[in-house]
Write a protein that holds these residues in place. Structure first.
Motif, PDB file in Angstrom:
ATOM      1  N   TYR B 227       0.961  -1.187   0.116  1.00  0.00           N
ATOM      2  CA  TYR B 227       0.191  -0.016   0.089  1.00  0.00           C
ATOM      3  C   TYR B 227       0.315   1.243  -0.173  1.00  0.00           C
ATOM      4  O   TYR B 227       1.891   1.373   0.755  1.00  0.00           O
ATOM      5  CB  TYR B 227      -0.805   0.027   1.216  1.00  0.00           C
ATOM      6  CG  TYR B 227      -1.886   1.365   1.185  1.00  0.00           C
ATOM      7  CD1 TYR B 227      -3.154   1.469   0.356  1.00  0.00           C
ATOM      8  CD2 TYR B 227      -1.216   2.182   2.231  1.00  0.00           C
ATOM      9  CE1 TYR B 227      -3.507   2.532   0.440  1.00  0.00           C
ATOM     10  CE2 TYR B 227      -1.893   3.104   2.416  1.00  0.00           C
ATOM     11  CZ  TYR B 227      -3.569   3.553   1.141  1.00  0.00           C
ATOM     12  OH  TYR B 227      -3.452   4.786   1.104  1.00  0.00           O
ATOM     13  N   ARG B 228       0.714   2.362  -0.739  1.00  0.00           N
ATOM     14  CA  ARG B 228       1.461   3.833  -0.429  1.00  0.00           C
ATOM     15  C   ARG B 228       1.135   4.583   0.197  1.00  0.00           C
ATOM     16  O   ARG B 228       1.522   5.391   1.293  1.00  0.00           O
ATOM     17  CB  ARG B 228       1.466   3.727  -2.385  1.00  0.00           C
ATOM     18  CG  ARG B 228       2.695   2.908  -2.824  1.00  0.00           C
ATOM     19  CD  ARG B 228       1.614   2.623  -4.235  1.00  0.00           C
ATOM     20  NE  ARG B 228       0.208   2.063  -4.585  1.00  0.00           N
ATOM     21  CZ  ARG B 228      -0.484   2.042  -5.844  1.00  0.00           C
ATOM     22  NH1 ARG B 228       0.393   2.206  -6.846  1.00  0.00           N
ATOM     23  NH2 ARG B 228      -1.590   2.084  -6.179  1.00  0.00           N
ATOM     24  N   PRO B 230      -2.882   7.557   0.330  1.00  0.00           N
ATOM     25  CA  PRO B 230      -3.807   7.617  -0.145  1.00  0.00           C
ATOM     26  C   PRO B 230      -4.656   8.378  -1.028  1.00  0.00           C
ATOM     27  O   PRO B 230      -4.844   8.567  -2.125  1.00  0.00           O
ATOM     28  CB  PRO B 230      -4.614   8.811   1.049  1.00  0.00           C
ATOM     29  CG  PRO B 230      -4.178   8.605   2.016  1.00  0.00           C
ATOM     30  CD  PRO B 230      -2.619   8.030   1.875  1.00  0.00           C
ATOM     31  N   ALA B 232      -1.656   8.425  -3.335  1.00  0.00           N
ATOM     32  CA  ALA B 232      -2.178   7.254  -4.874  1.00  0.00           C
ATOM     33  C   ALA B 232      -3.307   6.117  -5.401  1.00  0.00           C
ATOM     34  O   ALA B 232      -3.122   6.112  -6.247  1.00  0.00           O
ATOM     35  CB  ALA B 232      -0.372   6.444  -4.333  1.00  0.00           C
ATOM     36  N   ALA B 233      -3.936   6.180  -4.045  1.00  0.00           N
ATOM     37  CA  ALA B 233      -5.055   5.402  -3.579  1.00  0.00           C
ATOM     38  C   ALA B 233      -6.000   6.486  -4.809  1.00  0.00           C
ATOM     39  O   ALA B 233      -7.023   5.839  -5.518  1.00  0.00           O
ATOM     40  CB  ALA B 233      -5.449   5.291  -2.846  1.00  0.00           C
ATOM     41  N   LEU B 234      -5.951   7.628  -4.318  1.00  0.00           N
ATOM     42  CA  LEU B 234      -6.745   8.331  -5.703  1.00  0.00           C
ATOM     43  C   LEU B 234      -6.579   8.585  -6.610  1.00  0.00           C
ATOM     44  O   LEU B 234      -7.179   7.876  -7.879  1.00  0.00           O
ATOM     45  CB  LEU B 234      -7.300   9.404  -4.735  1.00  0.00           C
ATOM     46  CG  LEU B 234      -7.799   9.879  -3.514  1.00  0.00           C
ATOM     47  CD1 LEU B 234      -7.490  11.108  -2.377  1.00  0.00           C
ATOM     48  CD2 LEU B 234      -8.981   9.704  -3.617  1.00  0.00           C
ATOM     49  N   THR B 236      -5.466   6.102  -8.236  1.00  0.00           N
ATOM     50  CA  THR B 236      -5.998   4.681  -9.196  1.00  0.00           C
ATOM     51  C   THR B 236      -6.900   5.456  -9.724  1.00  0.00           C
ATOM     52  O   THR B 236      -7.170   4.146 -11.075  1.00  0.00           O
ATOM     53  CB  THR B 236      -6.100   3.416  -7.882  1.00  0.00           C
ATOM     54  OG1 THR B 236      -4.856   3.517  -6.852  1.00  0.00           O
ATOM     55  CG2 THR B 236      -6.522   2.657  -8.118  1.00  0.00           C
ATOM     56  N   LEU B 237      -7.337   6.477  -8.927  1.00  0.00           N
ATOM     57  CA  LEU B 237      -8.845   6.156  -9.304  1.00  0.00           C
ATOM     58  C   LEU B 237      -9.420   7.240 -10.289  1.00  0.00           C
ATOM     59  O   LEU B 237     -10.409   8.326 -11.127  1.00  0.00           O
ATOM     60  CB  LEU B 237     -10.065   6.928  -8.317  1.00  0.00           C
ATOM     61  CG  LEU B 237     -10.774   5.908  -7.733  1.00  0.00           C
ATOM     62  CD1 LEU B 237     -10.925   6.236  -6.015  1.00  0.00           C
ATOM     63  CD2 LEU B 237     -11.137   4.272  -7.983  1.00  0.00           C
ATOM     64  N   GLY B 238      -7.886   7.478 -10.502  1.00  0.00           N
ATOM     65  CA  GLY B 238      -7.961   8.754 -11.980  1.00  0.00           C
ATOM     66  C   GLY B 238      -8.680   9.402 -11.489  1.00  0.00           C
ATOM     67  O   GLY B 238      -9.246  10.648 -12.224  1.00  0.00           O
ATOM     68  N   SER B 239      -8.838  10.596 -10.289  1.00  0.00           N
ATOM     69  CA  SER B 239      -9.213  11.563  -9.700  1.00  0.00           C
ATOM     70  C   SER B 239      -8.266  12.000  -8.869  1.00  0.00           C
ATOM     71  O   SER B 239      -7.581  11.855  -8.123  1.00  0.00           O
ATOM     72  CB  SER B 239     -11.666  11.029  -9.239  1.00  0.00           C
ATOM     73  OG  SER B 239     -10.952  11.985  -8.026  1.00  0.00           O
ATOM     74  N   LEU B 240      -9.026  13.666  -8.730  1.00  0.00           N
ATOM     75  CA  LEU B 240      -7.748  14.027  -7.067  1.00  0.00           C
ATOM     76  C   LEU B 240      -8.591  15.080  -5.887  1.00  0.00           C
ATOM     77  O   LEU B 240      -9.310  15.554  -5.849  1.00  0.00           O
ATOM     78  CB  LEU B 240      -8.153  15.342  -8.201  1.00  0.00           C
ATOM     79  CG  LEU B 240      -6.708  15.486  -8.838  1.00  0.00           C
ATOM     80  CD1 LEU B 240      -7.126  16.879  -9.885  1.00  0.00           C
ATOM     81  CD2 LEU B 240      -5.440  15.207  -9.126  1.00  0.00           C
ATOM     82  N   ARG B 241     -10.353  13.927  -6.447  1.00  0.00           N
ATOM     83  CA  ARG B 241     -10.875  13.981  -4.816  1.00  0.00           C
ATOM     84  C   ARG B 241      -9.963  14.282  -3.446  1.00  0.00           C
ATOM     85  O   ARG B 241      -8.663  13.428  -3.494  1.00  0.00           O
ATOM     86  CB  ARG B 241     -12.074  12.927  -4.655  1.00  0.00           C
ATOM     87  CG  ARG B 241     -12.736  12.797  -3.693  1.00  0.00           C
ATOM     88  CD  ARG B 241     -13.730  11.434  -3.964  1.00  0.00           C
ATOM     89  NE  ARG B 241     -14.862  12.514  -3.197  1.00  0.00           N
ATOM     90  CZ  ARG B 241     -14.617  11.966  -2.041  1.00  0.00           C
ATOM     91  NH1 ARG B 241     -13.835  10.858  -1.304  1.00  0.00           N
ATOM     92  NH2 ARG B 241     -16.250  11.958  -1.109  1.00  0.00           N
TER      93      ARG B 241
END
Ligand SMILES: Nc1ncnc2c1ncn2[C@@H]1O[C@H](COP(=O)(O)OP(=O)(O)O)[C@@H](O)[C@H]1O
Ligand SMILES: [Mg+2]
Lengths: 191, 241
Positions: B227-228, B230, B232-234, B236-241
């Protein structure tokens, strides 16, 4: 996914500005739209009579509202199931279908590389879920749940593929195609 | 940061001659305080063996296991038993609850064996049962509980006191998905509070709670998913949320 229906859905709640539509779509679905997509879609919707723009006409300042025709189109969208055929082709299934016949491909290593990647995505979704609020982020949580279930199914399918491969190789007559399945070594795995 | 658990080139063989089985073939692994590591792999790949070695329940054929920097091979039986009781908590598939003891007594047992007074042990046991959400069942016997409740008692027993290393072998195996998630949240919280955890599971959804997922195949680590962040996790979704 249709940006068109996404915008109609947000406008069915109340009239909104273009920039607000973009932000709200992303907040709920985690999926980003670019400004161009939003305004191109809005002008098509306006042309088709599904929305009306009000305000001084300057793009960022116009407010858009749903028309009865737009409401009808949205109703049809919500009540029609998304068919399996309308989804994008499954590149992974196609890749594996081709890998099992291709010479020189270490299929278990391909499976493992995919499994690792899927698990990493699942780790991401799990953390994002843990950070979300059960009430305020309801829409976003539904999207994350969908990703979790899809990814989990993918990992189970990868495990299943591996077991099937082992059985198939064991049952195949001896010959070059029946080489024993190698355990994926680190060297064989794309990192 | 020093590792709470370290496996150095550990191998483990069973049997001899024709019947020789290589359960682990040179596994190295470090688990730091605050870290939860999941181990996945097909049946027979060596997952349970790895946990047994990590907890000092079995000795490796070669290589070294260190818990909080202490090599287990150098310890007397007595000291090893102490490390197992004080530093390590186990949740195994087979729950091993004592049917004649209540939930609180089951949980207090390792603390009492370790010399804690009966009162202090009882208080710690009730705290641990509270942590797993079944304080109200403290005086019930295992046979009068559901499988999920028994599992929680077993987990409370693994967490009681100040265990720095928690080892869990399919702790969610017999549980419905909601209870399974709750168990994972508990393990995660314990690690976030500073314990080191190793979890064996075949369930990707549960493994995904870990900081790292290690893949075993035929007694070897073949890959690892880390796990990298949060951000990087976002990404993954191609989003800047
Ligand atoms: N006590 C034992 N005697 C002989 N073989 C064993 C023993 N324990 C485990 N094994 C073998 O070692 C291998 C790894 O077992 P295990 O660690 O239980 O795998 P897993 O938990 O991944 O299913 C298997 O081939 C198993 O049959
Ligand atoms: Mg096992």
């Amino acid at each position: 996914m249709s940006v068109r229906h996404g915008l109609l859905a947000l406008l069915s709640e109340r009239p909104r500005h273009g920039y607000e539509l973009r932000a709200e779509f992303e907040r709920r679905t985690g999926s980003a739209l670019n400004v161009g997509q939003v305004y191109t879609t809005l002008s098509r919707l306006e042309r088709d009579g599904a929305v009306v723009g009000t305000g001084d006409g300057e793009e960022g300042r116009s407010t858009y509202a749903l028309t009865p025709a737009g409401a009808e189109e949205l109703h049809d969208w919500f009540t029609t199931p998304v068919t399996r055929e309308s989804r994008p082709r499954d590149e992974l299934a196609i890749k594996l279908a081709l890998a099992v016949g291709a010479p020189e491909v270490d299929v278990p290593a391909v499976l493992q590389a995919q499994r690792t990647d899927s698990l990493r995505a699942l780790q991401d979704y799990t953390r994002l879920k843990a950070r979300a609020d059960a009430v305020d982020d309801l829409a976003w949580l539904l999207v994350l749940d969908a990703l979790v279930f899809q990814t989990e199914a993918e990992v189970r399918w990868l495990d299943h593929c591996e077991a099937r491969l082992v059985r198939a190789r064991a049952a195949a007559p001896p010959g070059p195609a029946a080489a024993p399945v190698r355990a994926p070594g680190r060297e064989g795995v794309r990192r | 940061m020093s590792a709470v658990l370290e496996l150095r080139a550990v191998t483990r063989q069973h049997g001899a001659g024709e019947g020789l089985v290589h359960a682990l073939r040179g596994v190295s692994l470090q688990v730091a305080a605050g870290e939860l590591v999941a181990v996945m792999g097909p049946s027979g790949s060596g997952k349970s063996t790895l946990l047994h070695l990590a907890g000092g329940l079995e000795a490796p054929t070669s290589g070294e296991v260190l818990v909080e920097g202490t090599a287990l091979s150098g310890l007397s039986r007595k000291r090893l038993a102490q490390v197992r009781r004080r530093a390590v908590g186990y949740v195994f598939q087979d729950l091993n609850l004592v049917p004649a003891l209540t939930a609180a007594e089951n949980v207090a047992l390792p603390r009492e064996l370790d010399g804690a007074g009966a009162r202090a042990a009882r208080r710690e046991a009730v705290e641990a049962l509270t942590e797993v959400g079944i304080a109200e069942l403290a005086d019930r016997f295992p046979d009068d509980m559901s499988g999920g409740q028994q599992q929680r008692v077993a987990i409370a027993r693994a967490l009681v006191g100040d265990r720095r290393l928690v080892l869990a072998d399919e702790p969610t195996g017999a549980l419905d998905s909601e209870t399974g998630e709750a168990v994972m949240a508990l393990l995660r919280a314990r690690c976030d509070a500073g314990a080191a955890g190793v979890l064996v599971t075949h369930d990707a959804r549960h493994a995904a709670w870990a900081d790292r997922v290690v893949f075993l195949r035929d007694g070897r680590v073949v890959d690892e998913s880390v796990y990298r962040s949060p951000e990087a996790a976002l990404g993954t979704l191609g989003s800047l949320r």
